[in-house]
Design an enzyme around this catalytic site. Structure first.
Site, PDB file in Angstrom:
ATOM      1  N   GLN A 172       0.839  -1.198   0.000  1.00  0.00           N
ATOM      2  CA  GLN A 172       0.000   0.000   0.000  1.00  0.00           C
ATOM      3  C   GLN A 172       0.872   1.246   0.000  1.00  0.00           C
ATOM      4  OE1 GLN A 172      -2.624  -0.159   3.357  1.00  0.00           O
ATOM      5  NE2 GLN A 172      -1.011  -0.541   4.839  1.00  0.00           N
ATOM      6  N   HIS A 194      -3.046   0.162  -3.402  1.00  0.00           N
ATOM      7  CA  HIS A 194      -3.929   0.679  -2.344  1.00  0.00           C
ATOM      8  C   HIS A 194      -4.409   2.092  -2.684  1.00  0.00           C
ATOM      9  CE1 HIS A 194      -5.419   2.091   1.558  1.00  0.00           C
ATOM     10  NE2 HIS A 194      -5.436   0.847   1.976  1.00  0.00           N
ATOM     11  N   ASP A 236      -8.105   0.927  -2.481  1.00  0.00           N
ATOM     12  CA  ASP A 236      -9.038   1.144  -1.369  1.00  0.00           C
ATOM     13  C   ASP A 236      -9.628   2.540  -1.509  1.00  0.00           C
ATOM     14  OD1 ASP A 236     -10.435   1.242   0.995  1.00  0.00           O
ATOM     15  OD2 ASP A 236      -8.750   0.668   2.273  1.00  0.00           O
ATOM     16  N   GLU A 273     -11.464  -2.168  -2.828  1.00  0.00           N
ATOM     17  CA  GLU A 273     -11.763  -2.382  -1.419  1.00  0.00           C
ATOM     18  C   GLU A 273     -12.673  -1.273  -0.898  1.00  0.00           C
ATOM     19  OE1 GLU A 273      -9.285  -2.543   2.826  1.00  0.00           O
ATOM     20  OE2 GLU A 273      -8.243  -2.980   0.938  1.00  0.00           O
ATOM     21  N   ASP A 307     -13.942  -4.860   3.907  1.00  0.00           N
ATOM     22  CA  ASP A 307     -13.020  -4.452   4.968  1.00  0.00           C
ATOM     23  C   ASP A 307     -13.819  -3.995   6.185  1.00  0.00           C
ATOM     24  OD1 ASP A 307     -11.008  -3.536   6.585  1.00  0.00           O
ATOM     25  OD2 ASP A 307     -10.467  -1.836   5.347  1.00  0.00           O
ATOM     26  N   GLN A 329     -11.090  -9.207   3.505  1.00  0.00           N
ATOM     27  CA  GLN A 329      -9.855  -8.905   4.207  1.00  0.00           C
ATOM     28  C   GLN A 329      -9.941  -9.487   5.614  1.00  0.00           C
ATOM     29  OE1 GLN A 329      -6.646  -5.613   5.690  1.00  0.00           O
ATOM     30  NE2 GLN A 329      -8.408  -4.836   4.593  1.00  0.00           N
ATOM     31  N   LYS A 331      -8.307  -9.026   8.665  1.00  0.00           N
ATOM     32  CA  LYS A 331      -7.427  -8.016   9.247  1.00  0.00           C
ATOM     33  C   LYS A 331      -6.928  -8.544  10.586  1.00  0.00           C
ATOM     34  CE  LYS A 331      -7.887  -3.779   8.031  1.00  0.00           C
ATOM     35  NZ  LYS A 331      -8.348  -2.390   7.813  1.00  0.00           N
TER      36      LYS A 331
END
Length: 411
Positions: A172, A194, A236, A273, A307, A329, A331
């Site tokens: 990212q 990203h 994202d 995302e 996310d 994702q 996380k």
């Protein structure tokens, strides 16, 4: 049997910063690297402040040690996540309650020891960051006690019978999205960049700036990359499509915009995302599912990634079962015990939803290495390079850990 002799912890620093996303969304004004404005989310004193970690040290009776880092994500305390993480507040529970429960236990019994940790969490309400860091240290302790890699410990305890292969790494860029993307292209990072399009100002009032960026990125990859380099674009956009376009999200105007994004990315594949952010998990599943259905019906090959509100093992399974997204994702700091992330990746197997072993720029070198070992054992579709936003540092930590470990196992 190698016994656990003691568990201690020390305050350390995270790899990036904690950001009050609620304040940023409410238009906190950026001032250089900082933000002007009042913090909104509980626990924050400033909109942006240095990330913290608590490094857990497990001492074994033979004198060896194992490590794990308690860390939280960049947007700590937002979107259904656990509260803001202050490392100092959790040292005592690690060195008393947790240490007392683990001392004398067989260090090689990884999953059994994590179950003890989970039992404590059920009664003491341990922060997800604490569960994350202590479970990392328990995995390292099991590997140390059994003279194996962490990958081999996971494979043995979970009955995984396949040769570990390095997993595609996703980097990212942070807000320096052009310069850092060029770094990624030079290193031929498999998944990039990203982009950090976290406001309508960044994406453009009609999404035009995102379109222009993806078109630039596609051209730059073709210009700088080798003929064999065929990356996936992962961007994202922090729910900004939901701010630009009104629902329903499977209508022509929205689908046409995603088709334009796909054209801009061509000949490379594109995954987005958090295109829309709703107010709860059920709402998030609904709106992302509607968007995905619309894209599928119109044969627009842009993949959707969950996310926000995908923070726990139960959240992951809910998104997978719904078929609302192409990728979830996982996380790792938000799921707590590292075993929950292992279980989540395995849950995605043999489904239409791919696992992305994510995490945060706010993590540490220790948690990054542990997650690289988890990826080798479980084989998700991609893993996040971490910590930090500088590209080179996080990428080499994760890539080198997978390369070293793969070599050790195969030789």
């Amino acid at each position: 049997m190698t016994e656990i002799a003691n568990v201690t912890a020390v305050v350390t620093t995270g790899g990036y910063y904690f950001d009050d996303k609620e304040a940023i969304v409410a238009n906190a004004e950026q001032d250089g690297f900082l933000y002007n404005g009042q913090a909104v989310t509980s626990g924050y004193t400033d909109v942006r402040q240095p990330a913290e970690a608590a490094s857990v040290i497990i001492e074994l009776k033979d004198g060896r040690t194992a490590l794990g880092d308690c860390t939280a994500v960049q947007y700590s305390g937002f979107g259904g996540r656990d509260a803001f993480f202050t490392a100092e507040d959790h040292l005592d529970e690690i060195e008393t309650t947790i240490s007392e429960a683990l001392v004398g236990r067989d260090a090689s019994a990884f999953t059994t020891n994590v179950e003890i940790l989970s039992d404590i969490a059920d009664t003491e309400e341990l922060h997800t960051a604490v569960r994350y860091g202590v479970s990392q240290a328990l995995l390292d302790a099991a590997a140390t006690a059994s003279a194996q890699t962490m990958t081999e410990v996971i494979s043995t305890e979970y009955g995984i019978d396949r040769a570990p292969q390095p997993v595609p790494i996703f980097c990212q860029s942070g807000s320096d999205r052009r310069r850092n993307a060029e770094k990624m292209i030079l290193k031929e990072v498999p998944v990039l960049p990203h982009g950090l399009f976290n406001s309508v100002d960044e994406i453009g009032q009609e999404g035009e700036q995102l379109l222009e960026y993806i078109d630039w990125l596609s051209g730059r990859v073709t210009e700088l990359g080798s003929p064999e380099y065929d990356p996936t674009f992962h961007v994202d956009i922090y729910g900004t499509v939901g701010e630009i376009f009104a629902p329903p999200y499977d209508r022509d105007e929205v689908i046409d915009y995603f088709a334009a994004l796909d054209d801009a990315a061509s000949p490379y594949s594109l995954q987005i995302e958090s295109p829309i952010e709703a107010g709860s998990r059920d709402e998030q599943i609904h709106v992302l599912g509607a968007l995905r259905d619309g894209l599928t019906e119109c044969s627009v090959p842009v993949d959707i990634i969950a996310d926000e509100f995908c923070n726990t093992y139960d959240d992951v399974t809910a998104f997978v079962d719904s078929g609302a997204v192409d990728i979830v994702q996982i996380k790792t700091p938000d799921l707590g015990e590292i075993t929950a992330s292992i279980d989540a990746v395995q849950y995605c197997e043999n489904t239409d939803t791919r696992a992305y072993l994510g995490g945060s720029c706010a993590e540490t070198d220790v948690s990054a290495r542990v997650c690289a070992q988890v990826a080798l054992a479980t084989q998700p579709a991609q893993i996040l390079a971490r910590p930090g936003m500088g590209v080179d540092e996080g990428y080499q930590i994760v890539a080198n850990e997978m390369a070293r470990t793969s070599y050790r196992i195969s030789n």
